[in-house]
Design an enzyme around this catalytic site. Sequence first.
Site, PDB file in Angstrom:
ATOM      1  N   ARG A   1     -15.087  37.602  98.737  1.00  0.00           N
ATOM      2  CA  ARG A   1     -13.679  37.684  98.306  1.00  0.00           C
ATOM      3  C   ARG A   1     -13.100  36.283  98.176  1.00  0.00           C
ATOM      4  O   ARG A   1     -12.245  36.022  97.348  1.00  0.00           O
ATOM      5  CB  ARG A   1     -12.859  38.552  99.271  1.00  0.00           C
ATOM      6  CG  ARG A   1     -11.378  38.601  98.934  1.00  0.00           C
ATOM      7  CD  ARG A   1     -10.681  39.884  99.392  1.00  0.00           C
ATOM      8  NE  ARG A   1     -10.971  40.236 100.771  1.00  0.00           N
ATOM      9  CZ  ARG A   1     -10.446  39.631 101.838  1.00  0.00           C
ATOM     10  NH1 ARG A   1      -9.592  38.644 101.677  1.00  0.00           N
ATOM     11  NH2 ARG A   1     -10.768  40.021 103.044  1.00  0.00           N
TER      12      ARG A   1
ATOM     13  N   TYR B   1       4.541  41.709  76.343  1.00  0.00           N
ATOM     14  CA  TYR B   1       3.750  42.768  76.960  1.00  0.00           C
ATOM     15  C   TYR B   1       4.598  43.562  77.962  1.00  0.00           C
ATOM     16  O   TYR B   1       5.226  42.977  78.845  1.00  0.00           O
ATOM     17  CB  TYR B   1       2.532  42.165  77.656  1.00  0.00           C
ATOM     18  CG  TYR B   1       1.618  43.233  78.184  1.00  0.00           C
ATOM     19  CD1 TYR B   1       0.915  44.037  77.311  1.00  0.00           C
ATOM     20  CD2 TYR B   1       1.506  43.471  79.544  1.00  0.00           C
ATOM     21  CE1 TYR B   1       0.094  45.049  77.787  1.00  0.00           C
ATOM     22  CE2 TYR B   1       0.689  44.480  80.025  1.00  0.00           C
ATOM     23  CZ  TYR B   1      -0.006  45.262  79.140  1.00  0.00           C
ATOM     24  OH  TYR B   1      -0.806  46.272  79.603  1.00  0.00           O
TER      25      TYR B   1
ATOM     26  N   ASP C   1       1.442  33.248  78.209  1.00  0.00           N
ATOM     27  CA  ASP C   1       0.454  34.312  78.040  1.00  0.00           C
ATOM     28  C   ASP C   1      -0.238  34.052  76.696  1.00  0.00           C
ATOM     29  O   ASP C   1       0.371  34.212  75.634  1.00  0.00           O
ATOM     30  CB  ASP C   1       1.150  35.679  78.060  1.00  0.00           C
ATOM     31  CG  ASP C   1       0.155  36.837  78.010  1.00  0.00           C
ATOM     32  OD1 ASP C   1      -0.924  36.666  77.409  1.00  0.00           O
ATOM     33  OD2 ASP C   1       0.466  37.920  78.543  1.00  0.00           O
TER      34      ASP C   1
ATOM     35  N   LYS D   1      -8.876  41.683  76.495  1.00  0.00           N
ATOM     36  CA  LYS D   1      -8.601  41.782  75.057  1.00  0.00           C
ATOM     37  C   LYS D   1      -9.560  40.888  74.261  1.00  0.00           C
ATOM     38  O   LYS D   1     -10.744  41.136  74.255  1.00  0.00           O
ATOM     39  CB  LYS D   1      -7.139  41.445  74.797  1.00  0.00           C
ATOM     40  CG  LYS D   1      -6.148  42.119  75.763  1.00  0.00           C
ATOM     41  CD  LYS D   1      -6.061  43.613  75.576  1.00  0.00           C
ATOM     42  CE  LYS D   1      -5.271  44.291  76.690  1.00  0.00           C
ATOM     43  NZ  LYS D   1      -3.911  43.801  76.891  1.00  0.00           N
TER      44      LYS D   1
HETATM   45  C1  LIG Z   1      -3.033  43.744  77.984  1.00  0.00           C
HETATM   46  C2  LIG Z   1      -2.141  42.588  78.179  1.00  0.00           C
HETATM   47  C3  LIG Z   1      -1.784  42.165  79.471  1.00  0.00           C
HETATM   48  C4  LIG Z   1      -2.249  42.897  80.714  1.00  0.00           C
HETATM   49  O1  LIG Z   1      -3.623  42.782  80.892  1.00  0.00           O
HETATM   50  P1  LIG Z   1      -4.585  43.906  81.560  1.00  0.00           P
HETATM   51  O2  LIG Z   1      -5.919  43.303  81.413  1.00  0.00           O
HETATM   52  O3  LIG Z   1      -4.376  45.176  80.787  1.00  0.00           O
HETATM   53  O4  LIG Z   1      -4.151  44.059  82.978  1.00  0.00           O
HETATM   54  C5  LIG Z   1      -0.971  41.044  79.581  1.00  0.00           C
HETATM   55  N1  LIG Z   1      -0.523  40.392  78.489  1.00  0.00           N
HETATM   56  C6  LIG Z   1      -0.837  40.777  77.236  1.00  0.00           C
HETATM   57  C7  LIG Z   1      -0.319  40.017  76.060  1.00  0.00           C
HETATM   58  C8  LIG Z   1      -1.653  41.894  77.038  1.00  0.00           C
HETATM   59  O5  LIG Z   1      -1.947  42.292  75.785  1.00  0.00           O
END
Ligand SMILES: *Cc1c(COP(=O)(O)O)cnc(C)c1O
Length: 359
Positions: A49, A101, A172, A197
Amino acid sequence: MSGPGDVEDVTPATWAVLGGRPQGGGEPVNAPIEPTSLYLAGGERSYSREDVGAASVAVEDLVGGLEGGAALGFASGMAAVAAVFEQLPVGSAVAIPDDGYQGVRMLAERGARLGRWSLSTVAVTDTEGWQEALLNCDLVWLETPSNPLLQVTDLAAVCAAPRRDGCLVVVDNTVATPLRQRPLDLGADLVVHSATKFLGGHSDLLAGVVVVRDDDLRAALHHTRTLTGANLGLLEAFLLARGIRTLPLRLDRGEANAIALADWLGSHPAVTAVRHPGWAALLSFDTVGTADDVDAGLARLRVVHHATSLGGVESTCERRAAVEGQGHLPPTLIRMSVGCEDLADLQTDLARLLDPLAA
Ligand SMILES: *Cc1c(COP(=O)(O)O)cnc(C)c1O
């Protein structure tokens, strides 16, 4: 030791292929998955961890090199997001974009309801609004291009502007990826990814990454990850590294398809608005008719997957107003993540959705 990957002066596209590989004779070409939670006493590692395995270290090297900082892997994008918010002392001021998001917005709103921080919203494209937020906030959260409206923040102008002492700027970078935009180079403190993604690219894993340059911030985030157990699993780390090897190819193909489709959609009689920044493998569009008409149209698709999420080799489409926390969007707005299929097949499929709406 030296070997392939022992370089610092290659482009990100080449680093995507070379980064995070073991070095030296007799080593495997890919960092192995070591299924263990503990290590024998007397060495540098003790419990996994805290001391993550080779596959995680490798993918952190890989993503860190792409973004130009030190990366930490997390169990999901939201685990990475939550670890960043966890750094805030109680009573902080936070600014988030008005389009972005929905999970980030829900987490920020929940923290505000619980009295952990105060929350304000700035329009994605409002450069002056962001510059003001930098003077008044402890955390400024940017997402560009925004999801699902594909609006763009002037990152260079915002990241370089004067700010309050200690104010953290987070970007992000899930949709742009480090191949199109490197926020740390522009002055951001942290980059966050849902590696689920585009980085992963195959809709077969959940992963998140935070990238920073500051050593103290990296140590604080590592401590949070250890305490909350939000580690990236080793199989996911391995799959993520494998996915990133082809990120440059997938992105070029998805973007070229998206640019062509945005143009084609713009002249379709059933389409009333197209949102696409002119690059990026994500777009959204509004149609004539009702939400029910669009839902019926989505059921006619045979190539594009009617599904949530984005960034996979397969194209996906979703009516976003149907998603929790997205009721403010135009009711017929369809977000499309454009994948690597043949353009002609994608057009034929979208015509299945759209032609009956125009009739
Ligand atoms: C999907 C997404 C998230 C969250 O990520 P997860 O892997 O689903 O927890 C955060 N920011 C953006 C822009 C996203 O498309």
